[in-house]
Design a protein around this motif. Structure first.
Motif, mmCIF file in Angstrom:
data_model
loop_
_atom_site.group_PDB
_atom_site.id
_atom_site.type_symbol
_atom_site.label_atom_id
_atom_site.label_comp_id
_atom_site.label_asym_id
_atom_site.label_seq_id
_atom_site.Cartn_x
_atom_site.Cartn_y
_atom_site.Cartn_z
ATOM 1 N N TYR A 32 32.796 23.529 -32.741
ATOM 2 C CA TYR A 32 33.463 23.692 -34.204
ATOM 3 C C TYR A 32 35.093 22.983 -33.616
ATOM 4 O O TYR A 32 36.203 23.933 -33.569
ATOM 5 N N ARG B 177 24.672 32.366 -42.650
ATOM 6 C CA ARG B 177 24.362 31.670 -41.517
ATOM 7 C C ARG B 177 24.299 32.295 -40.567
ATOM 8 O O ARG B 177 24.786 33.045 -40.343
ATOM 9 N N SER C 44 34.767 30.996 -40.922
ATOM 10 C CA SER C 44 33.997 31.988 -41.044
ATOM 11 C C SER C 44 32.917 31.981 -39.481
ATOM 12 O O SER C 44 32.816 33.276 -39.082
ATOM 13 N N CYS D 102 32.017 29.072 -44.636
ATOM 14 C CA CYS D 102 31.711 27.907 -43.586
ATOM 15 C C CYS D 102 32.119 26.497 -43.766
ATOM 16 O O CYS D 102 32.677 26.152 -43.965
ATOM 17 N N SER D 103 32.753 26.314 -41.918
ATOM 18 C CA SER D 103 33.550 25.188 -41.610
ATOM 19 C C SER D 103 32.541 24.237 -42.198
ATOM 20 O O SER D 103 33.404 22.980 -42.421
#
Ligand code: MTE
Ligand code: MO
Length: 411
Positions: free
Chosen positions: A272, A92, A246, A140-141
């Motif tokens: 985020y 990503r 991450s 990943c969030s």
């Protein structure tokens, strides 16, 4: 090719599969099987996405987007070892301007800001420092965002925006000590070699509190599963922040800046952010809520021995296997159900590779009869936190942690 990939290949047709491997990550038609399963309401059966083998250092991956690259790991890759192979590890990037090669001779890691001695460290210098190794999940969030209901914008990841590796590198603390953090420092910001593709867009940079940065676990990793990092996973070095999502695991790390105040830049102050509520949960549609930067991961678990929609013959009991992660604590317990949660069975846990690693689980579970069976897995971590039975929701599609359902057919 293993059996899930085989199922996808069969569904897309052999020619399309080969085309997908040859033509630079171009999107191809959806496999009929996945559509049919989704129509029948099989939970988790949403793999209508094309496969690609066109990215350097990567085997067959689910193509989310070609530029900047978003590549998802097929669930089948998690069923072997608890360590995700480097060539199947998800990818990503936020911006497409990523160096396509790095000169390891001239590469320098800058350490600057509130330090006594600003540094410009070569890879050779870093490689001479004491090394540490640690197993940790990089997730990943927005992993599993595609399962948010109601839907939210952002990459519609399945569950494969995660991977587990043995990371080797040097302690961030040791590097900070070399530079000598000055009194008054509060935080450390990390930046990589990638650049925004559009002028004026904020450079991708993430910040950790100084105490966290100095905890002795946060690492500058130059190896992953015993090999150098794949370019797309951050060669030559990346930050590893065990137990945290991450977004903080900055890749192609070349800039460390010690700050004396809060990071007010876009990627910390605006992006985020999660609700400060338990499980970052708000009522669907809620936009205004107190928020904070996303941080620690939560327990999760999955069945990997069977694929959603798979048909198996009836037997009184079946073996089930999968993986679990505890988030910021180890995996303490995994329970499994094959009847949608009426009866639960304790799974046996595989070898413990440390609190931040995936842990294998296996169980022998009774079947009630023929027809559709709903498989559930529930993990408790060592802090006593269990996966919730009801899914959380937030507008970013972050931090999914609910007990996941996999529907299969007993014939
Ligand atoms: N330099 C840089 N590092 C980055 C990012 C990025 O865009 N640029 N994205 C972050 C996010 S949001 C994720 S999910 C992970 C993905 O790591 P991977 O590609 O190695 O799986 O990288 C993180 N580190
Ligand atoms: Mo991410």
């Amino acid at each position: 090719m293993d059996r899930f990939d085989m199922a996808l290949a069969t569904a897309t047709g052999r020619r399309r599969m080969l085309a997908a491997l040859g033509v630079g990550g171009v999107a191809l038609a959806a496999p009929a099987l996945a559509q049919e399963l989704a129509r029948l309401g099989f939970r988790g059966a949403r793999d209508e996405r094309p496969l690609t083998g066109a990215f350097p250092g990567k085997g067959t991956m689910i193509l989310q987007r070609a530029t900047p690259p978003l590549l998802e790991t097929p669930m089948s890759a998690f069923d072997g070892d608890v360590f995700t192979p480097n060539d199947r590890f998800f990818v990503r990037w936020h911006y497409a301007d990523i160096p396509s090669s790095i000169d390891v001779g001239t590469f320098r890691l800058k350490v600057r800001g509130a330090v006594g001695r600003p540094l410009s460290l070569s890879l050779a210098r870093l490689l001479r420092m004491p090394r540490v190794e640690l197993a940790a999940v990089n997730q990943c969030s927005g992993n599993s965002r595609g399962f948010f209901s109601p839907r939210v914008p952002g990459a519609q990841w399945g569950h494969g925006a995660m991977g587990n590796a043995r990371w080797m590198g040097v302690r961030l603390r040791d590097v900070l000590d070399l530079a000598g953090v000055r009194a008054g420092a509060t935080a450390v910001r990390f930046g990589g070699l990638d650049r925004p593709a559009t002028p004026g867009a904020p450079d991708f940079a993430k910040t950790l509190a100084l105490d966290h940065a100095r905890d002795g676990e946060v690492m500058l990793a130059f190896a992953m599963n015993g090999e150098q990092l794949p370019l797309l996973n951050g060669f030559p070095i990346r930050l590893v922040v065990p137990g945290w999502y991450s977004t903080y695991w900055v890749k192609m790390l070349d800039d460390i800046e010690v700050l004396t105040g809060a990071d007010e830049q876009y990627w910390m102050a605006k992006a985020y952010k999660i609700p400060t509520t338990p499980q970052a949960n708000v009522a669907p549609g809620t936009k205004d809520f107190p928020s904070e930067p996303i941080n620690r991961m939560v327990p999760r678990s999955w069945v990997t021995s069977l694929a959603p929609g798979q048909t198996i013959g009836f037997t009184p009991t079946i073996p089930l296997g999968g993986i679990a992660m505890g988030g910021d604590h180890g995996v303490a317990r995994v329970d499994v159900s094959a009847d949608g949660g009426r009866r639960w069975h304790r799974a046996a846990l595989g070898p413990d590779h440390g609190r931040y690693s995936f842990r294998r689980w296996d169980a022998e579970v009774p079947l009630r009869g023929r027809g559709r069976a709903t498989l559930l897995t529930r993990c408790w971590n060592a802090a006593g936190t269990a996966q919730p039975m009801v899914a959380n929701w937030n507008p970013g599609g972050f931090m999914r942690g609910v007990v996941e359902a996999t529907d299969i057919v007993i014939a």
